[in-house]
Design a protein around this motif. Structure first.
Motif, PDB file in Angstrom:
ATOM      1  N   GLY A  66      -6.436  -6.343   6.766  1.00 14.35           N
ATOM      2  CA  GLY A  66      -7.012  -5.447   7.767  1.00 14.35           C
ATOM      3  C   GLY A  66      -6.840  -3.989   7.377  1.00 14.35           C
ATOM      4  O   GLY A  66      -6.940  -3.621   6.214  1.00 14.35           O
ATOM      5  N   LYS A  67      -6.585  -3.156   8.364  1.00  6.63           N
ATOM      6  CA  LYS A  67      -6.406  -1.723   8.131  1.00  6.63           C
ATOM      7  C   LYS A  67      -4.938  -1.323   8.215  1.00  6.63           C
ATOM      8  O   LYS A  67      -4.617  -0.202   8.588  1.00  6.63           O
ATOM      9  CB  LYS A  67      -7.219  -0.923   9.146  1.00  6.63           C
ATOM     10  CG  LYS A  67      -8.709  -1.109   9.002  1.00  6.63           C
ATOM     11  CD  LYS A  67      -9.448  -0.198   9.937  1.00  6.63           C
ATOM     12  CE  LYS A  67     -10.941  -0.363   9.750  1.00  6.63           C
ATOM     13  NZ  LYS A  67     -11.688   0.529  10.635  1.00  6.63           N
ATOM     14  N   LYS A  68      -4.043  -2.255   7.867  1.00  2.00           N
ATOM     15  CA  LYS A  68      -2.616  -1.983   7.988  1.00  2.00           C
ATOM     16  C   LYS A  68      -2.151  -0.879   7.042  1.00  2.00           C
ATOM     17  O   LYS A  68      -1.193  -0.185   7.341  1.00  2.00           O
ATOM     18  CB  LYS A  68      -1.812  -3.246   7.733  1.00  2.00           C
ATOM     19  CG  LYS A  68      -1.947  -4.262   8.827  1.00  2.00           C
ATOM     20  CD  LYS A  68      -1.000  -5.404   8.604  1.00  2.00           C
ATOM     21  CE  LYS A  68      -1.273  -6.503   9.583  1.00  2.00           C
ATOM     22  NZ  LYS A  68      -1.808  -7.689   8.971  1.00  2.00           N
ATOM     23  N   GLU A  70      -3.564   1.914   6.430  1.00  2.00           N
ATOM     24  CA  GLU A  70      -3.764   3.219   7.063  1.00  2.00           C
ATOM     25  C   GLU A  70      -3.098   3.332   8.430  1.00  2.00           C
ATOM     26  O   GLU A  70      -2.668   4.407   8.824  1.00  2.00           O
ATOM     27  CB  GLU A  70      -5.264   3.507   7.231  1.00  2.00           C
ATOM     28  CG  GLU A  70      -6.020   3.634   5.937  1.00  2.00           C
ATOM     29  CD  GLU A  70      -6.525   2.290   5.428  1.00  2.00           C
ATOM     30  OE1 GLU A  70      -6.780   1.397   6.259  1.00  2.00           O
ATOM     31  OE2 GLU A  70      -6.652   2.139   4.208  1.00  2.00           O
ATOM     32  N   LYS A  71      -3.010   2.215   9.174  1.00  2.00           N
ATOM     33  CA  LYS A  71      -2.552   2.286  10.560  1.00  2.00           C
ATOM     34  C   LYS A  71      -1.089   1.931  10.763  1.00  2.00           C
ATOM     35  O   LYS A  71      -0.484   2.346  11.749  1.00  2.00           O
ATOM     36  CB  LYS A  71      -3.411   1.375  11.431  1.00  2.00           C
ATOM     37  CG  LYS A  71      -4.831   1.880  11.564  1.00  2.00           C
ATOM     38  CD  LYS A  71      -5.584   1.093  12.588  1.00  2.00           C
ATOM     39  CE  LYS A  71      -6.947   1.698  12.820  1.00  2.00           C
ATOM     40  NZ  LYS A  71      -7.658   1.038  13.904  1.00  2.00           N
ATOM     41  N   ASP A  90       0.487   2.902   3.184  1.00  2.00           N
ATOM     42  CA  ASP A  90      -0.158   3.155   1.898  1.00  2.00           C
ATOM     43  C   ASP A  90       0.732   4.021   1.022  1.00  2.00           C
ATOM     44  O   ASP A  90       0.825   3.809  -0.189  1.00  2.00           O
ATOM     45  CB  ASP A  90      -1.544   3.777   2.079  1.00  2.00           C
ATOM     46  CG  ASP A  90      -1.519   5.072   2.873  1.00  2.00           C
ATOM     47  OD1 ASP A  90      -0.453   5.434   3.405  1.00  2.00           O
ATOM     48  OD2 ASP A  90      -2.575   5.724   2.956  1.00  2.00           O
TER      49      ASP A  90
END
Length: 142
Positions: A66-68, A70-71, A90
């Protein structure tokens, strides 16, 4: 018939290698936590440290779904007022991927002496080579 209770002197420890390349961080961490606690053994006893030694290779090539990247953040407090630090994943994965793996596994272990002792048997390596060949570790597939 009586229930078997392991004793600390009777525990035999094995060495396992987990290859984390291309696998999700949480899945690798969950399997490593099970091995460190010894829950896959038939002689598991909750109050005895009966886990094995775990080497995780290719920590730099682990995947966050997923977007882990960045989030997701890792927060820690320095102890001073207003000094809550946060690091995005990141940045953490780029600078020290082994620390991200250790933090994930530490969160899955109990917060007592059993968990702290289990964490001492964990070795993480960013690359594919480790220096524990003398222990003859066996590969563990997820």
């Amino acid at each position: 018939m009586s229930t078997y209770m392991a004793k600390a002197q009777e525990v035999t420890r094995k060495w396992y290698v987990i290859d984390a390349q291309g696998k999700p961080l949480g899945r690798v961490a969950a399997q490593a936590a099970v091995l460190l606690r010894g829950k896959e053994k038939t002689t598991y006893t909750p109050h005895v440290d009966c886990g094995d030694n775990v080497i995780i290779i290719n920590c730099a090539k682990v995947v966050l779904t997923g977007k882990k990247l960045e989030k997701k953040h890792w927060y820690h407090h320095t102890g001073y007022i207003g000094h809550l630090k946060d690091v995005r994943y990141d940045t953490l994965m780029r600078e020290d991927p082994c620390a991200a793996m250790k933090k994930a596994i530490k969160g899955m272990l109990p917060d007592n002496t059993l968990g702290r002792n289990a964490l001492t048997r964990l070795r993480t390596v960013a690359g594919a080579e480790h220096n524990h060949a003398a222990q003859q570790p066996t590969a563990w597939e997820l």
